[in-house]
Scaffold this motif. Structure first.
Motif, PDB file in Angstrom:
ATOM      1  N   ALA A  97      -2.987 -19.471   7.755  1.00  0.00           N
ATOM      2  CA  ALA A  97      -2.693 -18.079   8.593  1.00  0.00           C
ATOM      3  C   ALA A  97      -2.097 -17.133   8.019  1.00  0.00           C
ATOM      4  N   ILE A  98      -0.682 -17.277   7.081  1.00  0.00           N
ATOM      5  CA  ILE A  98      -0.274 -16.384   6.580  1.00  0.00           C
ATOM      6  C   ILE A  98      -1.151 -15.662   5.682  1.00  0.00           C
ATOM      7  N   ARG A  99      -2.142 -16.152   5.116  1.00  0.00           N
ATOM      8  CA  ARG A  99      -3.168 -15.578   4.028  1.00  0.00           C
ATOM      9  C   ARG A  99      -4.009 -14.668   4.802  1.00  0.00           C
ATOM     10  N   GLY A 100      -4.402 -15.075   5.977  1.00  0.00           N
ATOM     11  CA  GLY A 100      -5.185 -14.060   7.008  1.00  0.00           C
ATOM     12  C   GLY A 100      -4.226 -12.755   7.345  1.00  0.00           C
ATOM     13  N   VAL A 101      -3.263 -12.913   7.471  1.00  0.00           N
ATOM     14  CA  VAL A 101      -2.129 -11.967   7.878  1.00  0.00           C
ATOM     15  C   VAL A 101      -2.053 -10.660   6.661  1.00  0.00           C
ATOM     16  N   VAL A 102      -1.757 -11.631   5.389  1.00  0.00           N
ATOM     17  CA  VAL A 102      -1.939 -10.906   4.346  1.00  0.00           C
ATOM     18  C   VAL A 102      -2.844  -9.980   4.151  1.00  0.00           C
ATOM     19  N   ASN A 103      -4.288 -10.738   4.212  1.00  0.00           N
ATOM     20  CA  ASN A 103      -5.518  -9.647   4.015  1.00  0.00           C
ATOM     21  C   ASN A 103      -5.490  -8.779   4.849  1.00  0.00           C
ATOM     22  N   THR A 104      -5.247  -8.898   6.041  1.00  0.00           N
ATOM     23  CA  THR A 104      -5.388  -7.740   7.100  1.00  0.00           C
ATOM     24  C   THR A 104      -4.251  -6.651   6.827  1.00  0.00           C
ATOM     25  N   LEU A 105      -3.157  -6.838   6.349  1.00  0.00           N
ATOM     26  CA  LEU A 105      -2.208  -6.054   6.091  1.00  0.00           C
ATOM     27  C   LEU A 105      -2.700  -5.279   4.703  1.00  0.00           C
ATOM     28  N   VAL A 106      -3.263  -5.915   3.768  1.00  0.00           N
ATOM     29  CA  VAL A 106      -3.592  -5.304   2.281  1.00  0.00           C
ATOM     30  C   VAL A 106      -4.811  -4.363   2.727  1.00  0.00           C
ATOM     31  N   GLN A 107      -5.893  -4.728   3.805  1.00  0.00           N
ATOM     32  CA  GLN A 107      -6.947  -3.905   4.153  1.00  0.00           C
ATOM     33  C   GLN A 107      -6.299  -2.463   4.848  1.00  0.00           C
ATOM     34  N   THR A 108      -5.132  -2.906   5.730  1.00  0.00           N
ATOM     35  CA  THR A 108      -4.535  -1.719   6.387  1.00  0.00           C
ATOM     36  C   THR A 108      -3.974  -0.722   5.334  1.00  0.00           C
ATOM     37  N   GLU A 109      -3.471  -1.343   4.480  1.00  0.00           N
ATOM     38  CA  GLU A 109      -2.745  -0.577   3.557  1.00  0.00           C
ATOM     39  C   GLU A 109      -3.837   0.499   2.456  1.00  0.00           C
ATOM     40  N   LYS A 110      -4.897  -0.433   2.261  1.00  0.00           N
ATOM     41  CA  LYS A 110      -6.153   0.148   1.520  1.00  0.00           C
ATOM     42  C   LYS A 110      -6.893   1.470   2.367  1.00  0.00           C
ATOM     43  N   TYR A 111      -7.206   1.014   3.673  1.00  0.00           N
ATOM     44  CA  TYR A 111      -8.112   1.527   4.259  1.00  0.00           C
ATOM     45  C   TYR A 111      -7.592   2.484   5.365  1.00  0.00           C
ATOM     46  N   GLY A 112      -6.323   2.369   5.570  1.00  0.00           N
ATOM     47  CA  GLY A 112      -5.540   3.080   6.544  1.00  0.00           C
ATOM     48  C   GLY A 112      -6.027   2.578   8.129  1.00  0.00           C
ATOM     49  N   THR A 113      -6.451   1.460   8.598  1.00  0.00           N
ATOM     50  CA  THR A 113      -6.922   1.218   9.637  1.00  0.00           C
ATOM     51  C   THR A 113      -5.605   0.822  10.748  1.00  0.00           C
ATOM     52  N   PRO A 114      -5.915   1.023  11.944  1.00  0.00           N
ATOM     53  CA  PRO A 114      -4.640   0.757  12.751  1.00  0.00           C
ATOM     54  C   PRO A 114      -3.962  -0.415  12.661  1.00  0.00           C
ATOM     55  N   LEU A 115      -2.648  -0.342  12.473  1.00  0.00           N
ATOM     56  CA  LEU A 115      -2.059  -1.957  12.228  1.00  0.00           C
ATOM     57  C   LEU A 115      -1.902  -2.750  13.260  1.00  0.00           C
ATOM     58  N   SER A 116      -1.503  -1.999  14.221  1.00  0.00           N
ATOM     59  CA  SER A 116      -1.293  -2.679  15.646  1.00  0.00           C
ATOM     60  C   SER A 116      -2.462  -3.439  16.189  1.00  0.00           C
ATOM     61  N   GLN A 117      -3.719  -2.866  16.273  1.00  0.00           N
ATOM     62  CA  GLN A 117      -4.799  -3.324  16.654  1.00  0.00           C
ATOM     63  C   GLN A 117      -5.237  -4.469  15.812  1.00  0.00           C
ATOM     64  N   SER A 118      -5.037  -4.681  14.626  1.00  0.00           N
ATOM     65  CA  SER A 118      -5.546  -5.719  13.708  1.00  0.00           C
ATOM     66  C   SER A 118      -4.481  -7.062  14.030  1.00  0.00           C
ATOM     67  N   LEU A 119      -3.231  -6.635  14.056  1.00  0.00           N
ATOM     68  CA  LEU A 119      -2.142  -7.579  14.165  1.00  0.00           C
ATOM     69  C   LEU A 119      -2.245  -8.244  15.761  1.00  0.00           C
ATOM     70  N   ARG A 120      -2.804  -7.459  16.612  1.00  0.00           N
ATOM     71  CA  ARG A 120      -2.858  -7.920  17.865  1.00  0.00           C
ATOM     72  C   ARG A 120      -4.255  -9.037  18.013  1.00  0.00           C
ATOM     73  N   VAL A 121      -5.076  -8.693  17.371  1.00  0.00           N
ATOM     74  CA  VAL A 121      -6.519  -9.504  17.072  1.00  0.00           C
ATOM     75  C   VAL A 121      -5.899 -11.114  16.289  1.00  0.00           C
ATOM     76  N   LEU A 122      -5.216 -10.830  15.505  1.00  0.00           N
ATOM     77  CA  LEU A 122      -4.534 -12.131  14.615  1.00  0.00           C
ATOM     78  C   LEU A 122      -3.790 -12.957  15.661  1.00  0.00           C
ATOM     79  N   ALA A 123      -3.010 -12.117  16.283  1.00  0.00           N
ATOM     80  CA  ALA A 123      -1.913 -13.019  17.227  1.00  0.00           C
ATOM     81  C   ALA A 123      -2.602 -13.870  18.094  1.00  0.00           C
TER      82      ALA A 123
END
Length: 325
Positions: A247-273
């Motif tokens: 589960a945390i590996r999925g969160v880390v991958n999402t945060l890495v992609q957010t840092e790399k491509y500049g995608t909205p952080l809140s939207q990605s985290l809401r889907v994961l939550a």
């Protein structure tokens, strides 16, 4: 028996030796229960750990090459023994360091203590078994069972640290997995309010410190490393390595992609939550569906015999009275 009395030092008798061993065991049991009942403050432990990690990262970035003091560099008996066995420089020691971090043991001496107990426990338990079966002669076993007891005690001492570490890792991972959806919800709120990732992690760690000290500790460490490490993605990968949880590996991958491509952080985290919350509900429903099958064996062993006795007991007693009369 006379040979045993002659073998004991200082004029001790087997009865005195047995009483001394029983008293020692009782003392250590009471001491262990006392320390287990003491209330520990996880916030103070987390604060000390974060302060040590922040100091270590600051020293690495400033490239401080100070020579350690003689007191700090003094080798204890355990460190000397492990150092002579050359166990700290092997590849297995690097893997063991990650396992200790996954169990929440991050001090510099944790790997030394683990290696020392892995070497000392077989000798200690084997010595106690030798004293028990040869000197005290408890049970009066034959030679074959005595050797089996000695081998079993040494084998138990060898695997006892591994079993303890595995149980600690499993317990910590379950606590992290249970608290992760709530932590992600708080992280979504912090991201939508405009906080940066490191500030959001620190705020979530402060809010979840009382309910889930394990998750708060990991998020606080990640926040500190995000502020000190030159590569922010390395701090996120360190979080993945310290937890080793899908589960945390999925969160880390999402945060890495957010840092790399500049995608909205809140939207990605809401889907994961939302996804993790659904998974937690599915696990609860699975346990509830498995409950009838689990209760079948206790019902057969404990409830049905009592029910048969209550229902058929009076009839059996009545039949016995009629036959005897």
């Amino acid at each position: 028996m006379n040979s045993l009395v002659n073998a004991l030092p200082f004029g001790l008798t087997p009865d005195t030796m047995f009483v001394a061993m029983a008293s020692s065991v009782a003392f250590f049991v009471v001491l262990a229960v006392w320390y287990a009942l003491l209330e520990s403050n996880p916030m103070e432990r987390r604060l000390r750990m974060l302060t040590a990690r922040r100091t270590e990262l600051r020293g690495q970035l400033m490239q401080i090459n100070r020579r350690p003091s003689r007191r700090a560099d003094g080798m204890t008996l355990m460190r000397q023994l492990v150092g002579r066995m050359r166990l700290l420089g092997s590849e297995q020691a690097a893997k063991l360091h990650d396992k200790l971090a996954q169990a929440g043991l991050r001090s510099r001496d944790s790997i030394v203590l683990f290696m020392f107990f892995k070497l000392a426990m077989p000798v200690a338990l084997g010595g106690l078994a030798f004293l028990w079966v040869y000197l005290l002669q408890v049970g009066e076993l034959a030679q074959g069972p005595r050797l089996l007891v000695l081998g079993g005690a040494a084998l138990l001492g060898f695997f006892a640290p591994e079993i303890y570490l595995s149980n600690a890792i499993t317990k910590r991972q379950k606590a992290l997995q249970k608290a992760l959806p709530d932590g992600l919800d708080l992280l979504v709120i912090c991201a939508e309010s405009g906080l940066a990732l490191d500030a959001a992690l620190e705020r979530v760690a402060g809010e979840t410190g009382a309910a889930s000290p394990e998750l708060a500790e990991e998020l606080s460490l990640t926040s500190v490393e995000l502020g000190f490490l030159p590569d922010r993605r390395q701090a996120l990968h360190n979080l993945n390595r310290r937890t080793n949880l899908p589960a945390i590996r999925g969160v880390v991958n999402t945060l890495v992609q957010t840092e790399k491509y500049g995608t909205p952080l809140s939207q990605s985290l809401r889907v994961l939550a939302h996804e993790f919350r659904d998974q937690r509900m599915m696990r609860a429903e699975e346990k509830a569906a498995r409950l009838p099958a689990v209760l079948t064996v206790p019902m057969i062993v404990f409830i049905l015999p009592t029910l048969f006795i209550v229902l058929m007991g009076p009839a059996i007693l009545s039949i016995m009275d009629n036959l005897m009369g």
